[in-house]
Design a protein around this motif. Sequence first.
Motif, PDB file in Angstrom:
ATOM      1  N   GLU A 114      43.216  47.579  43.552  1.00  0.00           N
ATOM      2  CA  GLU A 114      42.691  47.925  42.286  1.00  0.00           C
ATOM      3  C   GLU A 114      43.814  48.435  41.622  1.00  0.00           C
ATOM      4  N   THR A 115      43.964  48.351  40.258  1.00  0.00           N
ATOM      5  CA  THR A 115      44.746  49.018  39.370  1.00  0.00           C
ATOM      6  C   THR A 115      44.222  49.218  38.062  1.00  0.00           C
ATOM      7  N   THR A 116      44.822  49.985  37.225  1.00  0.00           N
ATOM      8  CA  THR A 116      44.565  50.019  35.658  1.00  0.00           C
ATOM      9  C   THR A 116      45.642  49.474  34.834  1.00  0.00           C
ATOM     10  N   ILE A 117      45.231  48.873  33.854  1.00  0.00           N
ATOM     11  CA  ILE A 117      46.275  48.402  32.790  1.00  0.00           C
ATOM     12  C   ILE A 117      45.437  48.475  31.514  1.00  0.00           C
ATOM     13  N   THR A 118      46.397  48.873  30.659  1.00  0.00           N
ATOM     14  CA  THR A 118      45.961  49.219  29.161  1.00  0.00           C
ATOM     15  C   THR A 118      46.125  47.741  28.468  1.00  0.00           C
ATOM     16  N   PRO A 119      45.158  47.576  27.683  1.00  0.00           N
ATOM     17  CA  PRO A 119      44.674  46.533  26.485  1.00  0.00           C
ATOM     18  C   PRO A 119      46.235  46.200  26.104  1.00  0.00           C
ATOM     19  N   GLY A 120      46.624  44.944  25.917  1.00  0.00           N
ATOM     20  CA  GLY A 120      47.832  44.497  25.421  1.00  0.00           C
ATOM     21  C   GLY A 120      49.053  44.510  26.305  1.00  0.00           C
ATOM     22  N   ASN A 121      49.103  44.966  27.675  1.00  0.00           N
ATOM     23  CA  ASN A 121      50.111  44.968  28.533  1.00  0.00           C
ATOM     24  C   ASN A 121      50.008  43.672  29.270  1.00  0.00           C
ATOM     25  N   THR A 122      50.515  42.619  28.632  1.00  0.00           N
ATOM     26  CA  THR A 122      50.333  41.132  29.115  1.00  0.00           C
ATOM     27  C   THR A 122      51.320  40.964  30.438  1.00  0.00           C
ATOM     28  N   ALA A 123      52.184  41.678  30.441  1.00  0.00           N
ATOM     29  CA  ALA A 123      52.960  41.357  31.805  1.00  0.00           C
ATOM     30  C   ALA A 123      52.007  41.895  33.190  1.00  0.00           C
ATOM     31  N   GLU A 158      42.256  52.892  29.788  1.00  0.00           N
ATOM     32  CA  GLU A 158      42.713  52.235  31.003  1.00  0.00           C
ATOM     33  C   GLU A 158      41.661  51.249  31.692  1.00  0.00           C
ATOM     34  N   VAL A 159      41.968  50.032  31.752  1.00  0.00           N
ATOM     35  CA  VAL A 159      40.842  49.084  32.216  1.00  0.00           C
ATOM     36  C   VAL A 159      41.212  48.692  33.859  1.00  0.00           C
ATOM     37  N   LEU A 160      40.218  49.220  34.419  1.00  0.00           N
ATOM     38  CA  LEU A 160      40.205  48.978  36.134  1.00  0.00           C
ATOM     39  C   LEU A 160      40.131  47.372  36.342  1.00  0.00           C
ATOM     40  N   TYR A 161      41.234  47.085  37.128  1.00  0.00           N
ATOM     41  CA  TYR A 161      41.196  45.567  37.661  1.00  0.00           C
ATOM     42  C   TYR A 161      40.576  45.749  39.022  1.00  0.00           C
ATOM     43  N   ARG A 162      39.741  45.116  39.528  1.00  0.00           N
ATOM     44  CA  ARG A 162      39.481  45.138  40.815  1.00  0.00           C
ATOM     45  C   ARG A 162      39.536  43.694  41.608  1.00  0.00           C
ATOM     46  N   ILE A 163      40.319  43.641  42.310  1.00  0.00           N
ATOM     47  CA  ILE A 163      40.979  42.363  42.875  1.00  0.00           C
ATOM     48  C   ILE A 163      40.560  42.091  44.412  1.00  0.00           C
TER      49      ILE A 163
END
Length: 171
Positions: A114-123, A158-163
């Motif tokens: 899991e990680t969080t990413i703010t919208p627009g952080n394309t990298a 902060e958008v949670l990405y579950r992988i």
Amino acid sequence: MTAAPADLLIDRPSVADGAALWRIARDSEALDLNSSYSYLLWCRDFAGTSAVVRREDGEPVGFVTGYVRPERPRTLLVWQVAVDAAYRGKGLAATLLDALTARLGAERGITDVETTITPGNTASERLFTSFADRHGARVEREVLFDTGLFPDGPHDPEVLYRIGPLTLPSH
């Protein structure tokens, strides 16, 4: 230690690396910068679930910090990933993430990230979606912390990405 491109080595961080991690995070201009104290503590208390990439002289030039979620012991939460500007564009962030999850898969049975990413952080979006692709995993996204939860001024959600589940190399 794991070999990385251009004679760099992947290793666990030590307390002595805390200042370098703080500097790399500060200079990234993308990460929320924590106190220097927090990077020292991170290198002491979470070295086993984090990784650094070192030059031949031992100086860190990139890192990934993470921890295993207590209520989900097979899930690694990736806190921050950063690479020194002089070493960007060489795939080091992906190499660090792959090496850390391979190590934790073998040592702790990690199956999800899991990680969080703010919208627009394309990298970061590219880093983690390509990580999921390389490991045959699905990605689920949902807002974890909305803007209004941050007490210190304007902050993107902060958008949670579950992988997961990950397909990791067998040892």
